[in-house]
Design a protein around this motif. Structure first.
Motif, PDB file in Angstrom:
ATOM      1  N   ILE A 179      -5.703  -7.448  12.395  1.00 31.82           N
ATOM      2  CA  ILE A 179      -4.707  -6.421  12.712  1.00 31.82           C
ATOM      3  C   ILE A 179      -3.939  -6.026  11.457  1.00 31.82           C
ATOM      4  N   ARG A 180      -3.618  -6.998  10.641  1.00 29.26           N
ATOM      5  CA  ARG A 180      -2.911  -6.690   9.393  1.00 29.26           C
ATOM      6  C   ARG A 180      -3.733  -5.738   8.520  1.00 29.26           C
ATOM      7  N   GLU A 181      -5.026  -6.019   8.358  1.00 32.58           N
ATOM      8  CA  GLU A 181      -5.875  -5.159   7.526  1.00 32.58           C
ATOM      9  C   GLU A 181      -5.882  -3.727   8.037  1.00 32.58           C
ATOM     10  N   LEU A 182      -5.938  -3.581   9.349  1.00 33.99           N
ATOM     11  CA  LEU A 182      -5.987  -2.241   9.938  1.00 33.99           C
ATOM     12  C   LEU A 182      -4.645  -1.523   9.790  1.00 33.99           C
ATOM     13  N   LEU A 183      -3.556  -2.239  10.044  1.00 32.49           N
ATOM     14  CA  LEU A 183      -2.232  -1.611   9.935  1.00 32.49           C
ATOM     15  C   LEU A 183      -1.918  -1.217   8.491  1.00 32.49           C
ATOM     16  N   ASP A 184      -2.415  -1.981   7.540  1.00 32.15           N
ATOM     17  CA  ASP A 184      -2.226  -1.610   6.129  1.00 32.15           C
ATOM     18  C   ASP A 184      -2.814  -0.234   5.848  1.00 32.15           C
ATOM     19  N   ILE A 185      -3.906   0.079   6.532  1.00 38.80           N
ATOM     20  CA  ILE A 185      -4.560   1.382   6.351  1.00 38.80           C
ATOM     21  C   ILE A 185      -3.856   2.461   7.175  1.00 38.80           C
ATOM     22  N   LEU A 186      -3.464   2.095   8.385  1.00 40.95           N
ATOM     23  CA  LEU A 186      -2.921   3.083   9.319  1.00 40.95           C
ATOM     24  C   LEU A 186      -1.453   3.427   9.048  1.00 40.95           C
ATOM     25  N   PRO A 188       0.442   3.374   5.871  1.00 41.61           N
ATOM     26  CA  PRO A 188       0.679   3.206   4.426  1.00 41.61           C
ATOM     27  C   PRO A 188       2.126   3.438   4.003  1.00 41.61           C
ATOM     28  N   GLU A 189       2.830   4.312   4.705  1.00 40.43           N
ATOM     29  CA  GLU A 189       4.202   4.651   4.297  1.00 40.43           C
ATOM     30  C   GLU A 189       5.238   3.689   4.874  1.00 40.43           C
ATOM     31  N   HIS A 190       4.817   2.831   5.791  1.00 42.99           N
ATOM     32  CA  HIS A 190       5.780   1.967   6.477  1.00 42.99           C
ATOM     33  C   HIS A 190       5.565   0.482   6.227  1.00 42.99           C
ATOM     34  N   VAL A 191       4.494   0.121   5.523  1.00 50.84           N
ATOM     35  CA  VAL A 191       4.211  -1.297   5.272  1.00 50.84           C
ATOM     36  C   VAL A 191       5.177  -1.847   4.229  1.00 50.84           C
ATOM     37  N   ASN A 192       5.806  -2.957   4.562  1.00 52.84           N
ATOM     38  CA  ASN A 192       6.691  -3.638   3.618  1.00 52.84           C
ATOM     39  C   ASN A 192       5.810  -4.524   2.738  1.00 52.84           C
ATOM     40  N   SER A 193       5.154  -3.897   1.755  1.00 49.16           N
ATOM     41  CA  SER A 193       4.049  -4.532   1.035  1.00 49.16           C
ATOM     42  C   SER A 193       4.457  -5.703   0.142  1.00 49.16           C
ATOM     43  N   GLU A 194       5.738  -5.885  -0.102  1.00 45.87           N
ATOM     44  CA  GLU A 194       6.148  -7.021  -0.935  1.00 45.87           C
ATOM     45  C   GLU A 194       6.019  -8.342  -0.191  1.00 45.87           C
ATOM     46  N   TYR A 195       5.818  -8.285   1.124  1.00 43.31           N
ATOM     47  CA  TYR A 195       5.699  -9.500   1.924  1.00 43.31           C
ATOM     48  C   TYR A 195       4.278  -9.686   2.427  1.00 43.31           C
ATOM     49  N   LYS A 196       3.813 -10.927   2.441  1.00 43.70           N
ATOM     50  CA  LYS A 196       2.517 -11.261   3.019  1.00 43.70           C
ATOM     51  C   LYS A 196       2.663 -11.626   4.497  1.00 43.70           C
ATOM     52  N   GLU A 197       3.818 -12.187   4.858  1.00 42.03           N
ATOM     53  CA  GLU A 197       4.013 -12.609   6.241  1.00 42.03           C
ATOM     54  C   GLU A 197       3.949 -11.396   7.172  1.00 42.03           C
TER      55      GLU A 197
END
Length: 380
Positions: A179-186, A188-197
Motif C-alpha cells: 500500500i505504501r508503494e502505491l500511495l507514494d505514486i498516487l 505525490p504532493e501529499h506524501v510526507n517523504s521525510e518519514y519511512k513510518e
C-alpha cells in the motif's frame, strides 16, 4: 545437450517477462529456449534416456508444451544422432500449460485490468512488480479500496483502525508495504517523504513511543506535577516540554534510572531512560541544546556506540561514569556482545582508547554493577 530440467528452469525464467508483455498488451511471440547443440557423452543408453526425458515433456507427446526440432548431428563418441536443435513454445497456451500457470495468469489479467481501470498511473508499477500483483492476488479489491480512500482523503489524521473503509481492521497493518508503494505514486504532493513510518508518511495518527523520565528536583516535581517524579509521556509532548531544567542525564538501563532517585538533591535536573539504541527517540528534543547533557551507559562496546549515536544528535553531550578508572575498579571479567561496527565514532580520545580495549577483548561492565557510593562521589 540441454536436459529436461534445464528446459524447465529456463522456461521459469521467461515467466516475468511474459507477465510484463501482458501488461504492455504485446501479442505472444514464439518463445525460444536456447540449448546446447553439442553432445560429448559416450554412453548410448544415457543418451537415449536423456532424449526420452526431453521428448516425454514435449507437445508432441503431451498435446501441449514445447515443440522440438531435431537435426542429425555428428557426435564425438556416438556417431551421427538426432539432437534437438530448436526448442520453443508456439502459443501462450502451450507456455502456460507447461508451467501450470493458466489459472494464475487468468487472475493476473483480471487484477491488472482492475488496477489500471481504477488508477491508470499504476501501470508502470505493475510492469516492474508483476509478481507482487500475483502475491497479492486475493487482496486487490481491498487494496484498491484503501487507495481510493486516500486519494479522496490524502491527510486523514485518524488512526489506521479508525479509517472508514469497509475492510478488516487489521488489513492495512498487514499490507503496509504494498500500500505504501502505491500511495507514494498516487499521492505525490501529499506524501510526507521525510518519514519511512507508514503513519507519519501518510498523515495518520499513531501510538507514539513514550519517553520515561524522573524529576530529580522535588520543587519542580511539586510545582509542575503534584509531587509525581516518575513520568512517561509521548515523544511529541516530550519534545515540547517546558520546564526550568538546566541539566539532563540520559541513562541506558532502567535499573540505573531508579538509582538516580537515590542521589542527593539535584537542582533543575531530570534523568531519562534512554533504553539503549532507542535514544533515537530523543533526537528531536531541541530544548536539549539549551541544557547540560550527560550520557551514562554500560562500559562496553555498545555503550560507547550508543553514546556516539546520541552525540551525533547533540554534540555537546558528555559521558558520565564511562571512564577507565571506573572500569578498572569494578570490572569482573564479564564478556560483552561482539560488535561489527567499523566506522569512526563520535568519541573523545580517552573514550576512544577505552572503546578499543573493550572491543578488542569483548569486555563489559554493566552500569548496575557500579556501587552507589561511587556514583554519588563521581557523578557529574
Amino acid at each position: 545437450m540441454i536436459t529436461a530440467q534445464e528446459i524447465r528452469n529456463k522456461t521459469d525464467k521467461k515467466y516475468i517477462s511474459f507477465l510484463q508483455s501482458l501488461v504492455e498488451q504485446k501479442p505472444f511471440e514464439k518463445l525460444v529456449i536456447r540449448g546446447d547443440k553439442s553432445y560429448t557423452k559416450s554412453s548410448l543408453p544415457e543418451f537415449e534416456k536423456e532424449i526420452q526425458q526431453i521428448v516425454s515433456q514435449s507437445k508432441e507427446r503431451k498435446g501441449s508444451g514445447y515443440t522440438l526440432e531435431f537435426q542429425l548431428v555428428k557426435t564425438k563418441f556416438l556417431a551421427s544422432q538426432n539432437l534437438p536443435i530448436s526448442i520453443y513454445f508456439d502459443t501462450e497456451k502451450d507456455f502456460l500449460k507447461f508451467l501450470g500457470k493458466e489459472k494464475e495468469v487468468e487472475l493476473f489479467k483480471s487484477d491488472v485490468e482492475k488496477i489500471t481501470n481504477a488508477f491508470p498511473e499504476l501501470k508502470d508499477w505493475i510492469i516492474k512488480n508483476a509478481l507482487r500483483v500475483i502475491t497479492n492476488q486475493m487482496e486487490w479489491d481491498n487494496i484498491l479500496k484503501v487507495c481510493q480512500y486516500f486519494k479522496q482523503n490524502p491527510k486523514p489524521n485518524l488512526y489506521i483502525r479508525e479509517l472508514p473503509i469497509k475492510i478488516h481492521t487489521k488489513f492495512i497493518e498487514r499490507n503496509k508495504s504494498v500500500i505504501r508503494e502505491l500511495l507514494d505514486i498516487l499521492l505525490p504532493e501529499h506524501v510526507n517523504s521525510e518519514y519511512k513510518e507508514f503513519e507519519k508518511r501518510f498523515h495518520l495518527k499513531f501510538s507514539e513511543p513514550l519517553i520515561r523520565f524522573k524529576i530529580l528536583d522535588k520543587q519542580i516535581s511539586q510545582e509542575y506535577f503534584l509531587g509525581i517524579d516518575d513520568l512517561a509521556i509521548p515523544i511529541s509532548q516530550f519534545e515540547t516540554l517546558n520546564l526550568p531544567i538546566k541539566r539532563v542525564l540520559v541513562v541506558e538501563n532502567k535499573t540505573t534510572l531508579y538509582t538516580t532517585l537515590t542521589l542527593p538533591k539535584m537542582d533543575r535536573t531530570i534523568a531519562i531512560f534512554g533504553s539503549g539504541y532507542s535514544v533515537y527517540n530523543l533526537k528531536n528534543a531541541n530544548w536539549f541544546f539549551n541544557v547540560k547533557l550527560f550520557y551514562w551507559g554500560d562500559i562496553d562496546a555498545q555503550g560507547f556506540e550508543i553514546l556516539s549515536q546520541f552525540r551525533s544528535y547533540f554534540p555537546h553531550t558528555k559521558s558520565m561514569l564511562m571512564d577507565k578508572i571506573t572500569f578498572e575498579e569494578f570490572f569482573e571479567n564479564d564478556k560483552g556482545t561482539p560488535t561489527g561496527v567499523s566506522t569512526k565514532l563520535n568519541l573523545t580520545d580517552e573514550e576512544q582508547l577505552l572503546y578499543d580495549i573493550l572491543k578488542t577483548n569483548n569486555w563489559r561492565l554493566e552500569q548496575e554493577k557500579i556501587p552507589l557510593y561511587w556514583v554519588k562521589e563521581n557523578i557529574l
